[in-house]
Design a protein around this motif. Sequence first.
Motif, PDB file in Angstrom:
ATOM      1  N   ILE A  58       0.903  -1.110   0.030  1.00 42.45           N
ATOM      2  CA  ILE A  58       0.027   0.015  -0.093  1.00 42.45           C
ATOM      3  C   ILE A  58       0.733   1.178   0.046  1.00 42.45           C
ATOM      4  O   ILE A  58       1.829   1.208   0.622  1.00 42.45           O
ATOM      5  N   THR A  59       0.365   2.361  -0.751  1.00 46.05           N
ATOM      6  CA  THR A  59       1.193   3.229  -1.216  1.00 46.05           C
ATOM      7  C   THR A  59       0.239   4.526  -1.062  1.00 46.05           C
ATOM      8  O   THR A  59      -0.910   4.506  -1.941  1.00 46.05           O
ATOM      9  N   ASN A  60       0.800   5.714  -0.866  1.00 50.76           N
ATOM     10  CA  ASN A  60       0.162   7.084  -1.456  1.00 50.76           C
ATOM     11  C   ASN A  60      -1.383   6.961  -1.438  1.00 50.76           C
ATOM     12  O   ASN A  60      -2.041   7.248  -2.626  1.00 50.76           O
ATOM     13  N   GLY A  61      -2.220   6.808  -0.412  1.00 50.02           N
ATOM     14  CA  GLY A  61      -3.558   7.019  -0.270  1.00 50.02           C
ATOM     15  C   GLY A  61      -4.223   5.721  -0.420  1.00 50.02           C
ATOM     16  O   GLY A  61      -5.673   5.437  -0.470  1.00 50.02           O
ATOM     17  N   ASP A  62      -3.497   4.500  -0.287  1.00 49.14           N
ATOM     18  CA  ASP A  62      -4.118   3.242  -0.416  1.00 49.14           C
ATOM     19  C   ASP A  62      -4.472   2.934   0.816  1.00 49.14           C
ATOM     20  O   ASP A  62      -3.764   3.436   2.014  1.00 49.14           O
TER      21      ASP A  62
END
Length: 318
Positions: free
Chosen positions: A110-114
């Motif tokens: 998960i990354t940047n807004g997940d």
Amino acid sequence: MPAVTVEDVLALPSIPPLASESLAERPVRSVTSAPRGLEGEGFPVYRAFAGVSLSELDPFVHMDQMGEIDYAPGEPKGTPWHPHRGFETVTYIIDGIFDHQDSNGGGGRITNGDTQWMTAGSGILHIETPPEALVASGGLFHGIQLWVNLPAALKWTPPRYQDIRADAETLLASGDGGALVRVIAGEVAGHTGPGSTFTPMAMLHATLAPGAELELPWRGDFNALAYVLAGKGTVGSERRPISSAQLAVFGPGNGLRAHADARQDSSHPSLEILILGGKPIGEPVVHYGPFVMNAEQEIAQAMEDYRSGRLGSIPASH
Ligand code: MN
């Protein structure tokens, strides 16, 4: 702060202003400051709910703001394998990357807004780590982990993993066009977010431009909490000041508001606020370490079940 952004907030569906004739605006009951702590293998967090009683937080139990930190090379840290039982962990990554793996076969990056929505239910083991490349390079890391309680009738539900991508979030604009609202779970003004929850609740991340005001209808049977991730402003019609790493608890009513100060610090040009609410479960809560149950005896049982391997086993690939 990446999270999800849009070029033109005004092109999004707009949240209507609070209707004055039926409005019972929620007063601000308290504003508390989150103390710093260390989690997992030593990453810095703010303990967002410290000093607030579980009865006011219900159905939520615990929340950490992870970072915001700009790691030097070699510094990024995660957690070792560890168990959970009796609730759900919700991990929302604003900046940076977290890899997840669990004993139920769930996993992902998960990354940047997940958002990763893990229902521990009857029991699970999991690990959360920055990827090797990020450990090597260092970099920005910022997110939250929220613990959502499960009622006694659902504490033994089988574990479940939801991978909620940033582009699945429902995006809305405030009435004045000055705020972007990302609905991760629940419903706001008739617009529903992607997260599927056992406990009825709503979770959203709003970014308010300097001077902007956010008015939100809010279900009367939910509690209401607002946590400031960055920036400064006020909450409630009484305009109670609030800034980074502070939590507002609202009293009863069917609407709430937040307002961004006209002047923000250059490092954080907007007011970033996480707004949460859910239907209180109203059961006894016994929270010990990674377990959230209804009775002391169930905590002892969880520890025994963990020791004897009944909460799952670490996948062979690891
Ligand atoms: Mn965990």
